[in-house]
Design an enzyme around this catalytic site. Structure first.
Site, mmCIF file in Angstrom:
data_model
loop_
_atom_site.group_PDB
_atom_site.id
_atom_site.type_symbol
_atom_site.label_atom_id
_atom_site.label_comp_id
_atom_site.label_asym_id
_atom_site.label_seq_id
_atom_site.Cartn_x
_atom_site.Cartn_y
_atom_site.Cartn_z
ATOM 1 N N GLY A 270 0.824 -1.203 0.000
ATOM 2 C CA GLY A 270 0.000 0.000 0.000
ATOM 3 C C GLY A 270 0.859 1.254 0.000
ATOM 4 N N VAL A 271 0.183 2.381 0.139
ATOM 5 C CA VAL A 271 0.895 3.660 0.139
ATOM 6 C C VAL A 271 1.249 4.054 1.568
ATOM 7 C CG1 VAL A 271 -0.012 4.661 -1.977
ATOM 8 C CG2 VAL A 271 -1.394 4.736 0.088
ATOM 9 N N GLY A 272 2.137 5.015 1.709
ATOM 10 C CA GLY A 272 2.424 5.581 3.021
ATOM 11 C C GLY A 272 3.770 5.153 3.571
ATOM 12 N N ASN A 273 4.069 5.737 4.721
ATOM 13 C CA ASN A 273 5.403 5.561 5.280
ATOM 14 C C ASN A 273 5.621 4.171 5.871
ATOM 15 O OD1 ASN A 273 6.383 8.142 4.659
ATOM 16 N ND2 ASN A 273 5.114 8.983 6.302
ATOM 17 N N GLU A 295 -0.055 -1.817 -7.156
ATOM 18 C CA GLU A 295 -0.597 -0.657 -7.890
ATOM 19 C C GLU A 295 0.446 0.414 -8.060
ATOM 20 O OE1 GLU A 295 -4.536 -0.191 -5.307
ATOM 21 O OE2 GLU A 295 -2.632 -0.779 -4.476
ATOM 22 N N ILE A 365 -6.601 2.159 9.518
ATOM 23 C CA ILE A 365 -6.839 3.128 10.586
ATOM 24 C C ILE A 365 -7.054 2.381 11.901
ATOM 25 C CG2 ILE A 365 -8.576 4.776 11.434
ATOM 26 C CD1 ILE A 365 -8.618 5.856 8.514
ATOM 27 N N ASN A 385 -8.860 8.887 3.189
ATOM 28 C CA ASN A 385 -8.525 8.846 1.765
ATOM 29 C C ASN A 385 -9.603 8.075 1.002
ATOM 30 O OD1 ASN A 385 -6.100 10.168 2.383
ATOM 31 N ND2 ASN A 385 -5.110 8.228 2.850
ATOM 32 N N GLY A 389 -7.085 0.414 -3.592
ATOM 33 C CA GLY A 389 -7.002 -0.964 -4.062
ATOM 34 C C GLY A 389 -6.934 -1.969 -2.933
ATOM 35 N N LYS A 409 -2.435 9.582 17.634
ATOM 36 C CA LYS A 409 -2.596 10.855 18.361
ATOM 37 C C LYS A 409 -1.964 10.780 19.757
ATOM 38 C CE LYS A 409 -4.807 12.545 14.857
ATOM 39 N NZ LYS A 409 -3.995 13.245 13.869
#
Ligand code: 0RQ
Length: 509
Positions: A270-273, A295, A365, A385, A389, A409
């Protein structure tokens, strides 16, 4: 004629005009299919010109708005510019733009969050209405009018096929060397005429390197010279590194048990750090000759190709940082032999994901005790977001992993909760949960067994007593002939952690 040399078709050269003039061809109420996938290959000039046009039109109390359909997320020049002037009526299938997000959550813009593999076929089926205009960035136009795709393919083939009118942006800044890297498959059809997609390995080429367009539909060609958005990746933090470590240990364990081959199976990331950190971990890990069927090709995968760890990667978009793009450009011939860019209905196709046996690794999340996963909504109501996919891969993968830090948080939120506030991936599609605390392998476990493993392996120690207490009381409540012991819950309390956070800014008293 250096500038014009990217537009070799004489007829299309006649259609060159300014972005402003092209934007005037888009009308209020149009559905506009734009190129663009995770900040790559989106049109750079027409959306901004259109935003100006919309702003002017609406100044006197007008109501000019359009529907914006894309591959996935784009950039401030597209989503940001159009959302800022209130120009988007409906957006699909995925976004990650802060202005868009704020508008959607304020109820000023509608958003339809769709599995990325569904989008193209929904348009062919007519489920989404007519596609009026396509605005597609390409890297060049050949003499016969075929198009050299840009840094993403996304839904471009479908937009070009289905739109009534086509606007083409030819971006001089996209590397000319992209030519030949794409594999555009034209063999898809509507049921009942579908045939198997002839791909059995991640690197198979089953199509052609160019996009086709009906030249009579092209109403404008616009020249641009602007790079894609710079996708910034932060250095992996401690939590991400620990998540990566747990995943590597798990893969080694699976290889030792004979459930994965030594070179694993094609990876989707997936995306992200966090995802990028996992790739960095794999780059330093013991596995060689890996492949990817994913993707988005991000910096982490580029590094793995460079080091030789990753032999082949199939994706629909390049989402690189500025340094990543420079590395790609400096060694384009090397990367071209190892990367295939495909339409997203192929990169995310359930048939292919299932056949290839993809290992899906996506961020989330929150998850609940039983392994239902929320990838999209903050506190059940506010979109982050979109599902992107993740569902295409999770449901059809050989192995489906979801990962997150155990808290968010500053610790006020537990990402392991009694019940998720929104469900994107049901317990049936989630096999492995990973946090910095550990990894919960949920395969073959019944719900109450799952809850134990999720709490003890993945929850933050500060939240474990409250989660254990919730489960114990839910089980007690269900005993005595009431039933309810299959998936015990306290319905009045199940979402109380979220509602307390909304009231008090923390999940626990
Ligand atoms: O908020 O930015 O305000 O601090 O959510 O969280 O931990 O940085 O996570 O960047 O890995 O993204 C699910 C959003 C995770 C992503 C999601 C808050 C947190 C922070 C981001 P701040 P992190 P990541 C392929 C697959 C769906 C699409 C997908 C995603 C922000 O992975 O969009 O998988 N996935 N596509 O503070 C409240 C919680 C929270 C929370 C985190 N439990 N409650 N806020 N946050 N957990 C790609 C495509 O399909 C294109």
């Amino acid at each position: 004629m250096p500038e014009a040399s990217r537009i070799l078709h004489p007829g299309l050269r006649q259609k060159i005009m300014s972005a402003d003039a092209a934007a005037q061809l888009i009308q209020h109420g149009d559905h506009v299919g734009m190129s663009g996938f995770t900040g790559a290959g989106y049109p750079k000039a027409v959306p901004i010109a259109l935003a100006r046009h919309i702003e002017q039109a609406n100044q006197g109390g007008g109501h000019f708005r359009i529907g914006v359909w894309t591959g996935a997320s784009t950039a401030p020049e597209l989503d940001g510019a159009l959302a800022r002037v209130g120009g988007i009526e409906t957006r699909l299938p995925y976004q990650s733009d802060p202005v868009c997000r704020a508008r959607i959550n304020a109820g000023e813009m509608d958003y339809i969050d769709i599995h990325l593999s569904h989008v193209a076929q929904y348009v062919w089926f007519g489920f989404l209405g007519r596609l009026n205009v396509a605005v597609i960035e390409v890297a060049g136009i050949l003499e016969d009018g075929r198009l050299i795709p840009s840094a993403s393919v996304g839904n471009n083939k479908t937009w070009l096929d289905q739109a009534d009118k086509v606007i083409i942006e030819v971006n001089q800044a996209q590397p000319a060397g992209l030519e030949g890297m794409h594999d555009i498959y034209y063999g898809t059809d509507r049921p009942p005429h579908r045939r198997p997609i002839p791909m059995t390995h991640t690197g198979d080429r089953i199509g052609e390197p160019y996009l086709h367009v009906d030249l009579d539909k092209v109403v404008a060609v616009v020249e641009t010279d602007a790079p894609d958005r710079d996708t910034v990746y932060s250095a992996p933090d401690e939590n991400s590194q620990r998540i990566a470590g747990h995943i590597l240990d798990f893969f080694q364990h699976e290889v030792s048990k004979g459930r994965l081959p030594a070179e694993l199976l094609p990876l989707q990331s997936g995306v992200g750090n966090v995802a990028n950190a996992v790739l960095s971990g794999l780059n330093r890990g013991p596995f060689d000759n890996l492949t990817a069927y994913t993707e988005v090709l991000q910096d982490g995968m580029l590094e793995m190709i460079k080091s030789g760890k990753l032999a082949l990667a199939s994706a629909t978009a390049l989402s690189l940082s500025r340094e990543g793009m420079q590395e790609f450009l400096d060694h384009l011939d090397f990367y071209r032999q190892r990367i295939v860019l495909r339409p997203q209905e192929i990169s995310n196709h359930p048939e292919l994901i299932r056949r290839l046996g993809v290992i899906a690794m996506n961020g989330m999340i929150e998850t609940d005790l039983y392994g239902n996963v929320n990838s999209t909504h903050i506190m059940g109501t506010r979109i982050m977001n979109g599902i992107g996919g993740s569902g295409d891969f999770a449901r059809n993968a050989y192995l489906s992993l979801f990962m997150t830090p155990s808290t968010a948080k500053g610790g006020a939120i537990s990402c392991i909760v009694p019940m998720v506030s929104h469900v994107d991936h049901t317990e049936h599609d989630v096999q492995v949960i990973v946090t910095e605390q550990g990894l919960a392998d949920l395969r073959g476990l019944a719900p109450r067994q799952r809850a134990q493993v999720v709490i003890e392996r993945c929850a933050h120690p500060d939240y474990r007593p409250a989660l254990r207490d919730y489960v114990a009381r839910a089980e007690r409540n269900a005993r005595g002939g009431r039933g309810g012991l299959h998936t015990p819950h306290l319905l009045d309390e199940a979402l109380s952690w979220h509602s307390r956070y909304e009231r008090e800014g923390r999940m626990l008293p």
